[in-house]
Design a protein around this motif. Structure first.
Motif, PDB file in Angstrom:
ATOM      1  N   GLN A 128       7.232  26.599  69.607  1.00  0.00           N
ATOM      2  CA  GLN A 128       6.805  27.508  70.667  1.00  0.00           C
ATOM      3  C   GLN A 128       6.730  28.925  70.136  1.00  0.00           C
ATOM      4  O   GLN A 128       7.622  29.370  69.408  1.00  0.00           O
ATOM      5  N   VAL A 130       4.639  34.460  81.232  1.00  0.00           N
ATOM      6  CA  VAL A 130       3.619  33.595  80.633  1.00  0.00           C
ATOM      7  C   VAL A 130       2.464  33.428  81.611  1.00  0.00           C
ATOM      8  O   VAL A 130       2.664  32.982  82.740  1.00  0.00           O
ATOM      9  N   ARG A 185       1.457  31.817  75.627  1.00  0.00           N
ATOM     10  CA  ARG A 185       2.443  30.977  74.937  1.00  0.00           C
ATOM     11  C   ARG A 185       1.721  29.823  74.246  1.00  0.00           C
ATOM     12  O   ARG A 185       0.909  29.130  74.876  1.00  0.00           O
ATOM     13  N   ALA A 236       7.485  27.104  81.057  1.00  0.00           N
ATOM     14  CA  ALA A 236       6.382  28.066  81.059  1.00  0.00           C
ATOM     15  C   ALA A 236       5.886  28.333  82.473  1.00  0.00           C
ATOM     16  O   ALA A 236       5.560  29.473  82.826  1.00  0.00           O
ATOM     17  N   ASP A 246       5.163  33.074  71.359  1.00  0.00           N
ATOM     18  CA  ASP A 246       4.567  33.911  72.391  1.00  0.00           C
ATOM     19  C   ASP A 246       3.840  35.081  71.755  1.00  0.00           C
ATOM     20  O   ASP A 246       4.311  35.673  70.774  1.00  0.00           O
ATOM     21  N   LEU A 299      -1.306  29.110  78.561  1.00  0.00           N
ATOM     22  CA  LEU A 299      -0.731  28.322  77.478  1.00  0.00           C
ATOM     23  C   LEU A 299      -1.832  27.782  76.574  1.00  0.00           C
ATOM     24  O   LEU A 299      -2.921  27.455  77.039  1.00  0.00           O
TER      25      LEU A 299
END
Length: 266
Positions: free
Chosen positions: A15, A56, A22, A50, A17, A59
């Motif tokens: 993961q 966020v 994200r 998320a 950011d 994605l």
């Protein structure tokens, strides 16, 4: 794609950011990112986290190594061949796929290499998809005596019926341009530009009101399941609620006064 290879102790999901975007990276490159029980669980948890995180907005879902995702981990499934074990795997994977659609935030698949079986399903379940020129897609279960019935659910909702049936009945690979033509992916870019293109698209969407995006995504999937009149009634109700939001007032005022809006997500 310059993503580190997995070691024995590496997590199955990475993961990272960047601003309000994200990126979740399937990290089983030695298994072509096959969806093991652990990876399905990790992805399910990451999606839920998320969705609950207000920082966020968008994605990106991608894969480490030479391919996006080869589908279910068949070696793991053959090691636990009982009906109960199989049922658990398919049910947990179906819940994870459904959560992508129900998520209040857009999910973009960044696809390189192969996306087959449940990997193709994963692409179809995402809201948007960017594919590299060398990407290939298939639902090849029929060749193994195991029809891709759960991938069929997402695939048949992403592309036309005949295109979906041809992929399901033949199991043949579909190239990136054909995937774009039938609506499985949005854009095809050079292989080296897949992740940057997905990041640029994500940043563009992340700059919009997160509240409006959440309203819009949820309304899209709800109305498409309804008859025409009910779809309009649902969309009208959603748009009315959206119109009452602070972000809508801010956006309209900014447009009328020719300034950039400041979103609060309320």
């Amino acid at each position: 794609m310059d993503i580190p290879a997995q070691t024995d102790t590496a997590p199955v999901l990475l993961q990272s950011d960047a601003g309000a975007v994200r990126t979740l990276t399937l990290n089983r490159p030695q298994a072509r990112n096959a969806l093991s029980n652990a990876l399905i669980a990790a992805l399910s948890e990451a999606l839920a986290q998320a969705d609950a995180d207000p920082s966020v907005h968008v994605l990106i879902l991608t894969g480490a190594g030479p391919g996006f995702c080869s589908g279910h981990d068949l070696r793991e499934m053959r090691a636990h061949p009982g009906e109960a074990a199989c049922s658990t795997v398919f049910a947990s994977c179906s819940r994870m796929m459904t959560s992508i659609v129900r998520l209040s935030k857009p999910v973009i698949a960044a696809v390189h290499g192969i996306a087959t079986a449940a990997g193709c399903q994963l692409v179809a379940a995402c809201d948007l998809a960017i594919a590299g020129e060398g990407a290939r897609f298939a639902t090849p279960g029929v060749a193994l005596g195991l029809f891709c019935s759960t991938p069929m659910v997402a695939l048949s909702r992403a592309v036309g019926r005949k295109a979906a049936m041809e992929m399901l009945l033949t199991g043949e690979m579909v190239g990136a341009e054909e995937a774009r033509r039938i609506g499985l992916v949005n854009r095809v870019v050079p292989d080296a530009e897949v992740l940057p293109a997905a990041e640029a698209l994500a940043a563009q969407i992340a700059a919009r009101s997160p509240l409006a995006i959440a309203y819009g995504k949820q309304a899209f999937y709800r109305q498409i399941e309804l008859p025409l009149e009910e779809a309009y009634a649902h969309a009208s109700a959603v748009m009315t609620r959206n119109m009452m939001a602070n972000d809508a007032a801010e956006g309209i005022d900014a447009f009328l006064t020719k300034r950039a809006p400041t979103w609060t997500g309320t």
